[in-house]
Design an enzyme around this catalytic site. Structure first.
Site: not given
Ligand code: MG
Length: 406
Positions: A26, A171, A299-300
Site C-alpha cells: 500500500h 502480515k 477481515h480487513s
Molecule cells: Mg489474509
C-alpha cells in the site's frame, strides 16, 4: 422511502507509511470510494468500497438505472436486482452490492431511529476487539522503517501502548519465510501472554508452509492464515500442523463455505463485509460456521470509517466471534467521518450507537481527500515501490532481501 440518487466520491487518505505485503505494498495511502445513496425523504445512506476513480464512480452512477425508486428496506430484492448470482458470471458486482447494502442499512436505521446492529439481531457486545496488524513498512514522514525483528517489536510495542492490543497479526510474505519466522519468534518473546497470528497472503510453498507451521506450534497462536494458496493446500497443512488454519482468500462465498465444511481446509473463516457482498451475508455465513464449529473472525481489506462501522456492527452481533477483528485502521493518519478517527480503548473500538451505521461524513475531510486523490491518483497494489520491475509469484521464490537497506 425510495432511492432517488446515488453519488460516489473517490478519496485518498494518507497512511503513516507505505505498508509492505506479499504482492507489493500500500503506497502510503488508501484509495477508497465513498458512496452516498439519497432517498425521497431527504436521508443519505453511506457506503464504501476499495479502489476508485472514474470507473468506480460510473459503476455506481450506473446502478441508479437499476435502483431509482427502490425501497432500501428491500435488501433481499437489492441482491437480485443488481447481483443476481446467475448473472454475475457476466457482471460481477459483489463489491458494488456490498457498498449499496451498507448504504441501505444505514438508511433503514436512520429512518427507524435505530442502529444497524438492531436490524441484525441486536448487539451482544458493546465493543469489538482488534488485533494490532503489524506490517513491514517503508519509512514514513513521522514513523521509521520496519524491517528487522527489533523494529517489528518496536512497532508492536508502540501500537500496544497507544491502543491496548493484546493480539498481534504479522502480515508476512515479504521476506524469506525463515526470516519472518525469526520476526514471529521475536514477537512471541517480547509479548508473553499476548496472542499471535501470521498471514503471508498465501505465497509460501507447501514445504515452507509446513516448516513455518511446525516451528510455531508451541506459541500462543490464534491461527496460521493462508500460508499457502487454495483450500486443498490449507487442508494438507492442517493435516500435519497443530495450529488452527484460517482463510480470507478461498472461503469468500457460500459455495466455498460448503466446500470447506465438506472437506475442511480452514478452521477459521475471516468474514469481510465487502468481499461477501454486505453485512447480512456475513451474518448468514457466521451462522453456518457456528453450526459446523468453524471459527469466525472479521477481515480487513483496508477501511475508512464507514467500512469500519460495518465491521463493528457485524462484530457486535456475532455470538461466535471468538477472535479479535483485523483492521488496517490504526495505520491511517485521518478519516472522512465527523470527529475524525474512531478511537481504540484497551484494544477495542466501541460499536457506534447512533441511528444507522452511526457515522456521518465530514464534508471538509471528504473534499480534502478527494482533492488528494485527484492530485495523486491510485497506485498499483501489486507492485512494490521499493523494487521496480518486481512482481510476486505464487509460491514466491523472490522474496525481498532482509539485509537490503531502505
Ligand atoms: Mg489474509
Amino acid at each position: 422511502m425510495k432511492i432517488v440518487d446515488i453519488r460516489a466520491t473517490t478519496v485518498a487518505v494518507p497512511l503513516e507509511a507505505p505498508l509492505r505485503h506479499s504482492n507489493g505494498a500500500h503506497w502510503g495511502r488508501f484509495v477508497r470510494t465513498i458512496v452516498e445513496v439519497e432517498t425521497d425523504n431527504g436521508l443519505v445512506g453511506l457506503g464504501e468500497m476499495g479502489g476508485g476513480g472514474e470507473s468506480a464512480a460510473a459503476a455506481f452512477r450506473g446502478m441508479l438505472d437499476y435502483l431509482a425508486g427502490h425501497d432500501p428496506f428491500q435488501l433481499e430484492a437489492l441482491h437480485f436486482k443488481i447481483a443476481n448470482p446467475t448473472a454475475s458470471l457476466y457482471n460481477n458486482r459483489t463489491q458494488l452490492l456490498a457498498a449499496l447494502e451498507f448504504a441501505c442499512l444505514d438508511l433503514v436505521g436512520q429512518h427507524l431511529g435505530v442502529p444497524v446492529y438492531d436490524l441484525l439481531g441486536g448487539k451482544i457486545r458493546e465493543s469489538v476487539p482488534f488485533a494490532s496488524y503489524l506490517f513491514f513498512r517503508y519509512q514514513g514522514e513521522a514513523v521509521p522503517e520496519v524491517r528487522t525483528p527489533d523494529q517489528l517489536v518496536e512497532q508492536a510495542r508502540a501500537l500496544k501502548k497507544a491502543h491496548g492490543f493484546t493480539v498481534h497479526k504479522l502480515k508476512g510474505g515479504v521476506f524469506p519465510p525463515d526470516y519472518e519466522l525469526e520476526c514471529y519468534r521475536a514477537l512471541a518473546a517480547a509479548f508473553p501472554g499476548d496472542r499471535l497470528r501470521y498471514d503471508p497472503n498465501a505465497v509460501l510453498s507447501m514445504a515452507e508452509g509446513l516448516r513455518f507451521g511446525k516451528a510455531i506450534e508451541g506459541f500462543d497462536n490464534d491461527y496460521l492464515e493462508d500460508p499457502v494458496l487454495g483450500l486443498e493446500g490449507l487442508r494438507l497443512i492442517r493435516e500435519r500442523v497443530n495450529v488452527p488454519l484460517a482463510t480470507n482468500t478461498v472461503v469468500v462465498n457460500f459455495e466455498q463455505l460448503a466446500a470447506n465444511v465438506l472437506r475442511r481446509g480452514a478452521d477459521v473463516v475471516l468474514l469481510d463485509t465487502t468481499f461477501w457482498g454486505g453485512i447480512r451475508p456475513c451474518v448468514k455465513a457466521a451462522a453456518v460456521c457456528e453450526t459446523f464449529q468453524l471459527g469466525v473472525a472479521v477481515h480487513s481489506s483496508g477501511e475508512l470509517g464507514i467500512q469500519l462501522a460495518t465491521m463493528l456492527h457485524l462484530g457486535a452481533v456475532l455470538p461466535n466471534l471468538t477472535y479479535a477483528a483485523d483492521a488496517h485502521y490504526h495505520h491511517l493518519v485521518d478519516d472522512i467521518i465527523q470527529g475524525g478517527k474512531l478511537a481504540y480503548r484497551d484494544g477495542r473500538i466501541a460499536v457506534p450507537d447512533g441511528p444507522g451505521l452511526g457515522v456521518r461524513l465530514d464534508r471538509q475531510r471528504l473534499e480534502r481527500y478527494a482533492e488528494l486523490y485527484r492530485e495523486l491518483g491510485g497506485y498499483p497494489y501489486d507492485r512494490d515501490p521499493g523494487r521496480p520491475g518486481w512482481y510476486a509469484q505464487v509460491p514466491n521464490e523472490r522474496f525481498a532481501d532482509p539485509e537490503a537497506g531502505p
